[in-house]
Write a protein that holds these residues in place. Structure first.
Motif, PDB file in Angstrom:
ATOM      1  N   ALA A   1      73.884  35.716  84.862  1.00  0.00           N
ATOM      2  CA  ALA A   1      72.971  36.752  84.151  1.00  0.00           C
ATOM      3  C   ALA A   1      73.188  37.989  84.482  1.00  0.00           C
ATOM      4  CB  ALA A   1      71.489  36.295  84.317  1.00  0.00           C
ATOM      5  N   ALA A   2      73.611  38.096  85.826  1.00  0.00           N
ATOM      6  CA  ALA A   2      73.667  39.711  86.471  1.00  0.00           C
ATOM      7  C   ALA A   2      74.850  40.229  85.848  1.00  0.00           C
ATOM      8  CB  ALA A   2      73.662  39.485  88.060  1.00  0.00           C
ATOM      9  N   CYS A   3      75.926  39.137  85.281  1.00  0.00           N
ATOM     10  CA  CYS A   3      77.191  40.030  84.921  1.00  0.00           C
ATOM     11  C   CYS A   3      77.229  40.276  83.067  1.00  0.00           C
ATOM     12  CB  CYS A   3      78.245  38.820  85.220  1.00  0.00           C
ATOM     13  SG  CYS A   3      78.593  38.600  86.957  1.00  0.00           S
ATOM     14  N   THR A   4      76.046  39.624  82.805  1.00  0.00           N
ATOM     15  CA  THR A   4      76.195  40.000  81.096  1.00  0.00           C
ATOM     16  C   THR A   4      75.853  41.308  80.594  1.00  0.00           C
ATOM     17  OG1 THR A   4      73.772  39.613  81.277  1.00  0.00           O
ATOM     18  CG2 THR A   4      75.128  37.602  80.793  1.00  0.00           C
ATOM     19  N   GLY A   5      76.206  41.768  79.702  1.00  0.00           N
ATOM     20  CA  GLY A   5      75.921  42.994  79.015  1.00  0.00           C
ATOM     21  C   GLY A   5      77.144  43.778  79.117  1.00  0.00           C
ATOM     22  N   THR A   6      77.180  44.862  78.162  1.00  0.00           N
ATOM     23  CA  THR A   6      78.369  45.614  78.084  1.00  0.00           C
ATOM     24  C   THR A   6      77.799  47.463  78.406  1.00  0.00           C
ATOM     25  OG1 THR A   6      77.829  45.905  75.607  1.00  0.00           O
ATOM     26  CG2 THR A   6      79.317  44.256  76.231  1.00  0.00           C
TER      27      THR A   6
ATOM     28  N   GLN B   1      76.934  50.433  80.689  1.00  0.00           N
ATOM     29  CA  GLN B   1      77.374  50.728  81.915  1.00  0.00           C
ATOM     30  C   GLN B   1      76.058  50.705  82.859  1.00  0.00           C
ATOM     31  OE1 GLN B   1      79.111  54.684  82.148  1.00  0.00           O
ATOM     32  NE2 GLN B   1      78.858  54.488  84.615  1.00  0.00           N
ATOM     33  N   PRO B   2      76.036  50.082  84.092  1.00  0.00           N
ATOM     34  CA  PRO B   2      74.919  49.827  84.900  1.00  0.00           C
ATOM     35  C   PRO B   2      74.476  51.318  85.209  1.00  0.00           C
ATOM     36  CG  PRO B   2      76.866  48.328  85.822  1.00  0.00           C
ATOM     37  CD  PRO B   2      77.227  49.374  84.765  1.00  0.00           C
ATOM     38  N   GLY B   3      73.073  51.263  85.412  1.00  0.00           N
ATOM     39  CA  GLY B   3      72.458  52.238  85.752  1.00  0.00           C
ATOM     40  C   GLY B   3      71.909  53.439  84.571  1.00  0.00           C
ATOM     41  N   LEU B   4      72.248  52.747  83.260  1.00  0.00           N
ATOM     42  CA  LEU B   4      72.060  53.567  82.052  1.00  0.00           C
ATOM     43  C   LEU B   4      70.846  52.595  81.158  1.00  0.00           C
ATOM     44  CD1 LEU B   4      75.439  54.940  80.726  1.00  0.00           C
ATOM     45  CD2 LEU B   4      73.631  56.140  82.236  1.00  0.00           C
ATOM     46  N   PRO B   5      69.634  53.033  81.530  1.00  0.00           N
ATOM     47  CA  PRO B   5      68.749  52.077  80.858  1.00  0.00           C
ATOM     48  C   PRO B   5      68.574  51.948  79.415  1.00  0.00           C
ATOM     49  CG  PRO B   5      67.481  54.171  81.968  1.00  0.00           C
ATOM     50  CD  PRO B   5      69.185  54.441  81.998  1.00  0.00           C
ATOM     51  N   LEU B   6      67.747  51.214  78.995  1.00  0.00           N
ATOM     52  CA  LEU B   6      67.213  51.033  77.773  1.00  0.00           C
ATOM     53  C   LEU B   6      65.777  51.474  77.597  1.00  0.00           C
ATOM     54  CD1 LEU B   6      68.264  49.623  74.785  1.00  0.00           C
ATOM     55  CD2 LEU B   6      66.879  47.898  75.438  1.00  0.00           C
ATOM     56  N   VAL B   7      65.239  51.989  76.831  1.00  0.00           N
ATOM     57  CA  VAL B   7      63.824  52.050  76.725  1.00  0.00           C
ATOM     58  C   VAL B   7      63.173  51.335  75.614  1.00  0.00           C
ATOM     59  CG1 VAL B   7      61.966  53.680  76.149  1.00  0.00           C
ATOM     60  CG2 VAL B   7      63.631  54.625  77.466  1.00  0.00           C
TER      61      VAL B   7
ATOM     62  N   PRO C   1      69.808  47.953  83.513  1.00  0.00           N
ATOM     63  CA  PRO C   1      70.904  46.849  83.255  1.00  0.00           C
ATOM     64  C   PRO C   1      71.008  46.089  84.728  1.00  0.00           C
ATOM     65  CG  PRO C   1      71.657  48.397  82.098  1.00  0.00           C
ATOM     66  CD  PRO C   1      70.342  48.940  82.907  1.00  0.00           C
ATOM     67  N   PRO C   2      71.547  44.826  84.914  1.00  0.00           N
ATOM     68  CA  PRO C   2      71.800  44.398  86.327  1.00  0.00           C
ATOM     69  C   PRO C   2      72.958  44.868  86.889  1.00  0.00           C
ATOM     70  CG  PRO C   2      72.518  42.674  84.482  1.00  0.00           C
ATOM     71  CD  PRO C   2      71.708  43.880  83.620  1.00  0.00           C
ATOM     72  N   GLY C   3      72.983  44.676  88.362  1.00  0.00           N
ATOM     73  CA  GLY C   3      74.040  44.991  89.002  1.00  0.00           C
ATOM     74  C   GLY C   3      74.631  44.112  89.673  1.00  0.00           C
TER      75      GLY C   3
ATOM     76  N   ASP D   1      65.733  44.940  85.511  1.00  0.00           N
ATOM     77  CA  ASP D   1      64.403  45.423  85.877  1.00  0.00           C
ATOM     78  C   ASP D   1      63.772  45.701  84.716  1.00  0.00           C
ATOM     79  OD1 ASP D   1      62.302  46.242  87.706  1.00  0.00           O
ATOM     80  OD2 ASP D   1      63.208  47.965  87.251  1.00  0.00           O
ATOM     81  N   LEU D   2      62.780  45.427  84.546  1.00  0.00           N
ATOM     82  CA  LEU D   2      61.848  46.052  83.424  1.00  0.00           C
ATOM     83  C   LEU D   2      60.448  46.950  83.932  1.00  0.00           C
ATOM     84  CD1 LEU D   2      61.054  44.568  80.072  1.00  0.00           C
ATOM     85  CD2 LEU D   2      59.211  45.544  81.199  1.00  0.00           C
TER      86      LEU D   2
END
Length: 392
Positions: free
Chosen positions: A8-13, A15-21, A42-44, A50-51
Motif C-alpha cells: 500500500a505504501a508503494c501505490t500511487g503515481t 509525487q510524495p509530499g504533494l497532498p490531495l484535498v 501520499p505514503p512514503g 495520512d488524512l
C-alpha cells in the motif's frame, strides 16, 4: 498484514509530499451545508497514507442553504491543471411551490494552501439565483420553454469552461407525484445576460429523472429519454442540436447513470448495463437497489453503492461481483492515484483500486482503510482537488 502495508505504501503515481484535498459536503437534509476540508498525504517508503482535517468550519461561508449537488470546471484534467473551480447547487426542496429556491455558487480553488487553509474565493460569474420563491430567474427567449412555477432543482452538470450549466428539475424531490417519474432538463448559458439565459429545455418532452452528464471533452450533454424504450441522448452545447440517440433497451426504472472512461453505465433493478461510444450495450447482473455509481477510470473496477452495501465489478462485463456490507453516502475517485474515497457518518474510507483482487478471501475489506472523523455526522457528498504548487 505487513506485506499489504508495504504494498500500500508503494501505490500511487503522485509525487510524495504533494497532498490531495478532500471536500466533504456536510449537513442534514434541509439544513445549511458546510464544506469541510481534509488533506491526504501520499505514503512514503515507510509511512502510511495520512488524512487530517484542515482548519475548522466551512470553506464556503457564503452558502445559505443545503447543497444538493456539485460539479467542477475542468473536472478531468490531470494533475494540477484541473478542478480549478467548484460549482455548488444549493436548493430548498419545499412542499409549497412558492417556497422553493435554487442558487449556484462558484468557488475558486487555485489560491488554496494546505499549510494555511482559508475560505475559498467566490466566483461572481458562477454565483446567481436560478429559482426564487418558486419562479425561474434566468431570462427565457421566446422559442425556449421555461419550467412551470415551482421548479425543484436537484442535480447539475457544468461545461469545462463554466459557460453552460445543465440542471435537472425533478418535482419528486419536493414531494410531488409526476407521470412515470418524469423530469425536465434546463440548460443555462451563464454568459448570456446578467442572470444567465435559458437556451434549451425539455419541458415539452420530459426526460428520465436521472442526473445528466456534461462530457467536458466533447462538449455534449448526455441524458436518458423514453418511457419504455430507453435511449441515451446527446446534445451539442454550442448549437443546442440533439444528435441521433443511442437506443439502450427497455430499462425501467433507471436507478443510476455514471461514467467509466468513454463508456456510460446504467443500473436498472439488478442489472449493470454498459454503453460504449457506438451505442453497443452489454449487461451483467449486479446487486439490486443501487443508489449510485462512483465514477472511476476505464481500466479500474466499477464501484456501485446500494443502501446497505458497496459492490465492485472488476470490469463492466464482470458478472462475478463482490460486495461489502457497509453503507456509504457518496464516493469519488482520484483516477491518477487509483484511489476511491468513500464517506459515511463518522469516517472516510479509502478503497485502493490498484490492489483490489477479487480472488482474495475478503477482497474489498483487504483494500479498505478507514479514517475516523467524528465531526462528519451527516455527510451529503465527497469530492477532491489538488492544490496548486504556487498557492500562497
Amino acid at each position: 498484514l505487513a506485506t499489504l502495508l508495504v504494498a500500500a505504501a508503494c501505490t500511487g503515481t503522485v509525487q510524495p509530499g504533494l497532498p490531495l484535498v478532500l471536500l466533504v459536503i456536510e449537513g442534514a437534509p434541509g439544513a445549511t451545508s458546510a464544506v469541510l476540508a481534509y488533506a491526504v498525504t501520499p505514503p512514503g517508503p515507510a509511512t502510511p497514507r495520512d488524512l487530517r482535517a484542515l482548519g475548522s468550519g466551512t470553506l464556503t461561508p457564503g452558502i445559505d442553504g443545503p447543497v444538493v449537488d456539485h460539479d467542477w470546471l475542468d473536472r478531468d484534467e490531470v494533475g494540477f491543471l484541473g478542478r480549478s473551480t467548484l460549482v455548488l447547487l444549493v436548493a430548498e426542496h419545499a412542499g409549497a411551490e412558492d417556497a422553493r429556491a435554487a442558487r449556484l455558487f462558484g468557488y475558486d480553488t487555485t489560491g488554496f494552501s494546505v499549510e494555511a487553509p482559508s475560505a475559498l474565493e467566490p466566483v461572481a460569474r458562477l454565483t446567481f439565483d436560478l429559482v426564487v420563491d418558486g419562479a425561474f430567474v434566468p431570462a427565457v427567449p421566446p422559442l425556449v420553454q421555461a419550467p412551470r412555477f415551482g421548479a425543484c432543482l436537484r442535480a447539475l452538470s457544468v461545461s469545462g469552461d463554466g459557460r453552460f450549466v445543465a440542471a435537472l428539475d425533478d418535482r419528486t424531490a419536493c414531494g410531488e407525484t409526476t407521470t412515470a417519474g418524469e423530469g425536465v432538463l434546463l440548460l443555462v448559458d451563464t454568459e448570456a445576460g446578467p442572470l444567465g439565459t435559458l437556451v434549451w429545455s425539455t419541458v415539452a418532452d420530459p426526460v428520465r429523472p436521472v442526473a445528466p452528464i456534461v462530457d467536458q471533452a466533447t462538449g455534449r450533454l448526455e441524458f436518458l429519454r423514453g418511457t419504455r424504450l430507453r435511449s441515451l441522448s446527446l446534445l451539442d452545447l454550442d448549437d443546442e442540436t440533439e444528435s441521433q440517440p443511442l437506443a439502450i433497451g427497455t430499462f425501467d426504472p433507471v436507478l443510476a447513470l455514471g461514467r467509466h472512461g468513454d463508456d456510460r453505465l446504467v443500473v436498472v433493478a439488478d442489472r449493470l448495463h454498459r454503453i460504449d461510444p457506438t451505442g453497443a450495450v452489454t449487461s451483467v447482473s449486479t446487486r439490486p437497489n443501487a443508489i449510485g455509481l462512483v465514477d472511476t477510470g476505464a481500466s479500474l473496477p466499477v464501484v456501485v453503492r446500494t443502501p446497505t452495501q458497496l459492490v465492485l465489478h472488476v470490469t463492466p462485463g464482470d458478472d462475478d461481483e463482490a460486495a461489502f456490507a457497509r453503507a456509504y453516502t457518496d464516493g469519488a475517485t482520484d483516477v491518477t492515484d487509483r484511489l476511491t474515497y468513500l464517506v459515511r457518518p463518522g469516517a472516510i474510507d479509502t478503497l485502493d483500486l490498484l490492489l483490489y483482487d477479487r480472488t482474495a478471501m475478503d477482497p474489498i475489506q483487504a483494500v479498505l482503510t478507514p479514517y475516523p472523523l467524528p465531526e462528519v455526522t451527516a455527510p451529503r457528498a465527497i469530492t477532491w482537488f489538488r492544490p496548486r504548487l504556487d498557492a500562497p
